[in-house]
Design an enzyme around this catalytic site. Structure first.
Site, PDB file in Angstrom:
ATOM      1  N   ARG A 105       0.819  -1.216   0.000  1.00 42.33           N
ATOM      2  CA  ARG A 105       0.000   0.000   0.000  1.00 42.33           C
ATOM      3  C   ARG A 105       0.853   1.266   0.000  1.00 42.33           C
ATOM      4  O   ARG A 105       0.453   2.281  -0.562  1.00 42.33           O
ATOM      5  CB  ARG A 105      -0.935   0.010   1.213  1.00 42.33           C
ATOM      6  CG  ARG A 105      -2.098  -0.934   1.023  1.00 42.33           C
ATOM      7  CD  ARG A 105      -3.044  -0.888   2.192  1.00 42.33           C
ATOM      8  NE  ARG A 105      -4.330  -1.451   1.795  1.00 42.33           N
ATOM      9  CZ  ARG A 105      -5.251  -1.867   2.647  1.00 42.33           C
ATOM     10  NH1 ARG A 105      -5.046  -1.766   3.943  1.00 42.33           N
ATOM     11  NH2 ARG A 105      -6.385  -2.355   2.210  1.00 42.33           N
TER      12      ARG A 105
ATOM     13  N   LYS B 213     -18.319 -16.047   2.815  1.00 40.10           N
ATOM     14  CA  LYS B 213     -19.738 -15.823   3.061  1.00 40.10           C
ATOM     15  C   LYS B 213     -20.457 -15.218   1.870  1.00 40.10           C
ATOM     16  O   LYS B 213     -20.085 -14.155   1.376  1.00 40.10           O
ATOM     17  CB  LYS B 213     -19.919 -14.904   4.261  1.00 40.10           C
ATOM     18  CG  LYS B 213     -19.531 -15.549   5.559  1.00 40.10           C
ATOM     19  CD  LYS B 213     -19.782 -14.604   6.705  1.00 40.10           C
ATOM     20  CE  LYS B 213     -19.440 -15.259   8.030  1.00 40.10           C
ATOM     21  NZ  LYS B 213     -19.301 -14.253   9.081  1.00 40.10           N
TER      22      LYS B 213
ATOM     23  N   GLY C  49      -9.430  -8.939   0.248  1.00 40.28           N
ATOM     24  CA  GLY C  49      -8.287  -9.123   1.137  1.00 40.28           C
ATOM     25  C   GLY C  49      -7.560 -10.435   0.921  1.00 40.28           C
ATOM     26  O   GLY C  49      -6.370 -10.467   0.614  1.00 40.28           O
TER      27      GLY C  49
ATOM     28  N   GLY D 154     -12.595  -3.819   1.142  1.00 40.38           N
ATOM     29  CA  GLY D 154     -14.005  -3.427   1.255  1.00 40.38           C
ATOM     30  C   GLY D 154     -14.416  -2.400   0.211  1.00 40.38           C
ATOM     31  O   GLY D 154     -15.501  -2.491  -0.362  1.00 40.38           O
TER      32      GLY D 154
END
Ligand code: ADP
Ligand code: MG
Length: 382
Positions: free
Chosen positions: A36, A198, A339, A362
């Site tokens: 990053r 999920k 991620g 996200g």
């Protein structure tokens, strides 16, 4: 894109407040992955070359509005100083007289990194008084923190209204460019690969992308909820029972375009087509890997999010690695976000072979669900 770019700004001799995403993994004071930080260097070098005076702001971890030196950005400032081969100062306070004085003293090309934004309660509450204190540290504003753009905080939204110009940095532009092409399904055949834990986390993403994609390949734990919806036996594999109806609706509306695993690697290492009662499937099987790779090879544009299995535990990483290799080998436009899947790409040494690997977990998933990111909406129109 319709937003002002850092390239459009007059910056010589001016104080430029730059929001960056330096939320890096740390082991004590050691940065274990600086991707990053590296990703912001093009914007920083451009501003330095043009004689700007740079005030950088960022957050690290979740100190919840209080000073907590476990989350100090000082090691990040030291690391950045090595990467830039030059003077990078560190302001031990985020805002206030000391930070203002350090900013005022900057020479053209000089850089100071402010202490963690989230040491201040006003950051996450988007407090106007804290936004004013931040705004006092720059003449213009540049946002290069795509990974924080889904949050309406003082440093991503509040401060923009107090600045004459709020421009996108080069990394922000690159993210919006590549993810924008994925969002609109720019090139076809367009293949989307989704996996991970999920289905509940990713339902808006699936709902949006399934309309654009020619083929949607589903693996990982979420595949079992889809297989259950098809009436297949899934043994004791992960299931989100509340989402079987939603999976069913997706299969009805776009069934032919959704491809599910046809074989599985069980917890004990056996490969099966039908999962026996009580057994847990931890990875997609070899036939599925081959079928997915063939579809990926036919694509002109590929988007991948989410591992195909429990990749942290070899040998259950093989399905994820097979997909990573297939995406890396594609001659089309290839983009990955999220991620764990991005971590798997880096670990396999394949990240460089994709067109774009998003720095925003996200944020990338929200963007690809069709949502407007507040940090992007707040930037000045071109
Ligand atoms: P990303 O961060 O790339 O969006 P997620 O966070 O949604 O991905 O999912 C990653 C997690 O899903 C990993 O911890 C992985 O172990 C888990 N997972 C994937 N497939 C399975 C499976 N078959 N059984 C159990 N866990 C799985
Ligand atoms: Mg994850």
């Amino acid at each position: 894109m319709a937003k002002l770019s850092v390239n459009d700004l007059e910056v010589e001799g001016r104080l430029v407040l730059v929001r960056v995403d330096y939320n890096v993994p740390l082991d004590g004071a050691r940065i274990t992955d600086d991707a990053r930080i590296q990703a912001t260097l093009p914007t920083l070098r451009l501003l330095i070359a043009r004689g700007a005076r740079l005030v950088l702001c960022a957050h690290l971890g979740r100190p919840k509005g209080k000073v907590d030196l476990r989350y100090t950005l000082r090691p990040v400032a030291e690391h950045l100083e090595r990467l830039l081969d030059g003077n990078v100062g560190f302001a031990p306070q985020t805002v206030g007289p000391l930070a203002e004085e350090m900013a005022a003293r900057l020479a053209p090309g000089g850089v100071v990194l402010l202490e963690n934004l989230r040491f201040q309660p006003g950051e996450e509450s988007n407090d106007p008084a804290f936004s004013r204190q931040l705004a006092a540290l720059g003449d213009v504003y540049v946002d290069d923190a795509f990974g924080a753009a889904h949050r309406a905080h003082a440093s991503t939204v509040g401060v923009t209204a107090l600045m004459p110009q709020a421009a996108a940095g080069l990394l922000m532009e690159r993210e919006l460019d590549y993810l924008g092409r994925v969002l609109h399904g720019a090139d076809r055949p367009f293949v989307v690969i989704l996996g991970g834990a999920k289905i509940s986390d990713k339902l808006p993403l699936i709902a949006h992308l399934v309309q654009r994609a020619d083929h949607l390949l589903i693996g990982g734990a979420m595949a079992y909820t889809f297989l259950k919806a098809q009436g297949k036996s899934i043994g004791a594999s992960l299931l989100q029972a509340d989402f079987v109806d939603a999976a069913n609706k997706l299969l009805r509306d776009s069934g032919a375009r959704i491809l599910l695993p046809t074989d599985h690697v069980l917890e004990d290492g056996r490969v099966v087509q039908d999962i026996p009662d009580g057994a847990k499937a931890f990875d997609i099987g070899p036939a599925t890997r081959g079928a997915f790779a063939r579809v990926i090879a036919s694509a002109r544009m590929v988007f991948w999010n989410g591992p195909m299995g429990m990749f942290e535990k070899p040998p259950f990483d093989e399905g994820t690695l097979a997909v990573a290799r297939a995406v890396a080998a594609s001659p089309g436009l290839t983009v990955a976000g999220g991620g764990d899947s991005v971590a798997a790409l880096h670990a396999a040494g394949l990240a460089d072979r994709l067109s774009h690997v998003s720095t925003g977990g996200g944020a990338s998933l929200e963007f690809l669900s069709g949502d407007t990111l507040p940090g992007v909406a707040a930037l000045t129109e071109k």
